[in-house]
Motif scaffolding. Structure first.
Motif, mmCIF file in Angstrom:
data_model
loop_
_atom_site.group_PDB
_atom_site.id
_atom_site.type_symbol
_atom_site.label_atom_id
_atom_site.label_comp_id
_atom_site.label_asym_id
_atom_site.label_seq_id
_atom_site.Cartn_x
_atom_site.Cartn_y
_atom_site.Cartn_z
ATOM 1 N N THR A 1 6.594 -1.992 6.707
ATOM 2 C CA THR A 1 7.937 -1.436 6.559
ATOM 3 C C THR A 1 8.974 -2.545 6.458
ATOM 4 O O THR A 1 9.847 -2.514 5.583
ATOM 5 C CB THR A 1 8.266 -0.506 7.748
ATOM 6 O OG1 THR A 1 7.280 0.524 7.808
ATOM 7 C CG2 THR A 1 9.642 0.097 7.616
ATOM 8 N N TRP A 2 8.882 -3.540 7.323
ATOM 9 C CA TRP A 2 9.834 -4.646 7.308
ATOM 10 C C TRP A 2 9.743 -5.427 5.991
ATOM 11 O O TRP A 2 10.773 -5.780 5.403
ATOM 12 C CB TRP A 2 9.572 -5.571 8.504
ATOM 13 C CG TRP A 2 10.473 -6.749 8.529
ATOM 14 C CD1 TRP A 2 11.786 -6.790 8.922
ATOM 15 C CD2 TRP A 2 10.145 -8.081 8.116
ATOM 16 N NE1 TRP A 2 12.279 -8.064 8.791
ATOM 17 C CE2 TRP A 2 11.289 -8.869 8.293
ATOM 18 C CE3 TRP A 2 8.991 -8.670 7.623
ATOM 19 C CZ2 TRP A 2 11.322 -10.228 7.995
ATOM 20 C CZ3 TRP A 2 9.010 -10.021 7.322
ATOM 21 C CH2 TRP A 2 10.168 -10.787 7.503
ATOM 22 N N GLU A 3 8.532 -5.688 5.504
ATOM 23 C CA GLU A 3 8.366 -6.436 4.253
ATOM 24 C C GLU A 3 8.947 -5.671 3.072
ATOM 25 O O GLU A 3 9.626 -6.249 2.221
ATOM 26 C CB GLU A 3 6.888 -6.742 4.012
ATOM 27 C CG GLU A 3 6.329 -7.766 4.962
ATOM 28 C CD GLU A 3 4.817 -7.915 4.862
ATOM 29 O OE1 GLU A 3 4.219 -7.372 3.906
ATOM 30 O OE2 GLU A 3 4.237 -8.573 5.735
ATOM 31 N N VAL A 4 8.697 -4.362 3.013
ATOM 32 C CA VAL A 4 9.236 -3.551 1.922
ATOM 33 C C VAL A 4 10.759 -3.521 1.989
ATOM 34 O O VAL A 4 11.441 -3.678 0.972
ATOM 35 C CB VAL A 4 8.642 -2.119 1.957
ATOM 36 C CG1 VAL A 4 9.404 -1.172 1.039
ATOM 37 C CG2 VAL A 4 7.170 -2.153 1.596
ATOM 38 N N PRO B 1 0.835 -1.204 0.000
ATOM 39 C CA PRO B 1 0.000 0.000 0.000
ATOM 40 C C PRO B 1 0.871 1.257 0.000
ATOM 41 O O PRO B 1 1.982 1.258 0.525
ATOM 42 C CB PRO B 1 -0.800 -0.121 1.300
ATOM 43 C CG PRO B 1 0.039 -0.979 2.181
ATOM 44 C CD PRO B 1 0.782 -1.915 1.274
ATOM 45 N N SER B 2 0.345 2.324 -0.598
ATOM 46 C CA SER B 2 1.127 3.565 -0.658
ATOM 47 C C SER B 2 0.615 4.643 0.277
ATOM 48 O O SER B 2 1.175 5.735 0.316
ATOM 49 C CB SER B 2 1.113 4.108 -2.095
ATOM 50 O OG SER B 2 -0.187 4.544 -2.435
ATOM 51 N N ARG B 3 -0.438 4.372 1.039
ATOM 52 C CA ARG B 3 -0.959 5.425 1.913
ATOM 53 C C ARG B 3 0.023 5.744 3.040
ATOM 54 O O ARG B 3 0.857 4.925 3.399
ATOM 55 C CB ARG B 3 -2.294 5.104 2.553
ATOM 56 C CG ARG B 3 -2.979 3.921 2.286
ATOM 57 C CD ARG B 3 -4.290 3.865 3.072
ATOM 58 N NE ARG B 3 -4.210 2.743 3.963
ATOM 59 C CZ ARG B 3 -4.804 1.599 3.733
ATOM 60 N NH1 ARG B 3 -5.554 1.450 2.685
ATOM 61 N NH2 ARG B 3 -4.659 0.604 4.545
ATOM 62 N N VAL B 4 -0.132 6.924 3.562
ATOM 63 C CA VAL B 4 0.786 7.426 4.586
ATOM 64 C C VAL B 4 0.844 6.494 5.793
ATOM 65 O O VAL B 4 1.904 6.183 6.299
ATOM 66 C CB VAL B 4 0.374 8.858 5.023
ATOM 67 C CG1 VAL B 4 1.224 9.333 6.179
ATOM 68 C CG2 VAL B 4 0.507 9.805 3.852
ATOM 69 N N GLY B 5 -0.270 6.017 6.278
ATOM 70 C CA GLY B 5 -0.309 5.176 7.463
ATOM 71 C C GLY B 5 0.418 3.856 7.314
ATOM 72 O O GLY B 5 0.862 3.259 8.289
ATOM 73 N N SER B 6 0.583 3.367 6.085
ATOM 74 C CA SER B 6 1.249 2.080 5.903
ATOM 75 C C SER B 6 2.724 2.153 6.291
ATOM 76 O O SER B 6 3.321 1.150 6.680
ATOM 77 C CB SER B 6 1.092 1.588 4.465
ATOM 78 O OG SER B 6 1.672 2.490 3.560
ATOM 79 N N GLY B 7 3.312 3.332 6.208
ATOM 80 C CA GLY B 7 4.710 3.502 6.611
ATOM 81 C C GLY B 7 4.903 3.396 8.106
ATOM 82 O O GLY B 7 6.009 3.177 8.588
#
Length: 160
Positions: A44-47, A32-38
């Protein structure tokens, strides 16, 4: 311990090993690219694992047409020059981006071990990888390519 979807508990490291094996056996990671996903520890770990650990391209998908801001993960991945793209959540945007990031029809496979003792295998734990491959067997989309037979070189000497 982490709660699972079936109500049991698993150690966090075991869950991470399974996720790492699934990412390792993938051609692309969709996030996901939404702000909350960061702010999500798991996303974060998966990315980070996909982009840095396994060099897997990432497709960030916007939540909706009115989305104005995106997670900082996108700019971090971009600043490192890692393969990624951003698109809306409709098929006609997702499909071309996936094809471009994957490089067309994949004709490669993943490494499961190294026969050369000088080279070390780096990847998820074998047990987690084997468990993932039992549930989601890897099937090559293309037929294997047979190497062309090599002809013996002819030298200037008529012997051997």
């Amino acid at each position: 311990m982490q709660q699972t979807t079936r109500g049991g508990e698993l150690p966090k490291l075991e869950i991470q090993a399974n996720i790492a094996a699934r990412i390792y056996t993938s051609d692309i990671l969709i996030a996901p690219s939404r702000v909350g996903s960061g702010r999500s520890e798991w996303v974060t770990w998966e990315v980070q694992l996909a982009a840095i650990g396994y060099a897997i391209p990432i497709l960030f998908v916007d939540h909706g047409e009115d989305q104005q801001r995106r997670t900082a993960l996108i700019s971090e991945v971009a600043s490192l020059g890692l393969p990624h793209a951003v698109c809306g959540r409709v098929a006609h945007e997702i499909v071309p981006k996936v094809i471009k990031l994957v490089g067309g029809r994949p004709d490669w496979t993943m490494r499961e071990n190294e026969d050369d003792r000088v080279i070390r295998y780096r990847g998820p734990p074998a047990a987690a990888r084997d468990d993932v491959l039992k549930k989601f067997p890897y099937q090559a989309r293309l037929t294997p390519v047979e190497p062309e037979p090599t002809k013996p070189k002819s030298g200037i000497w008529p012997f051997g």
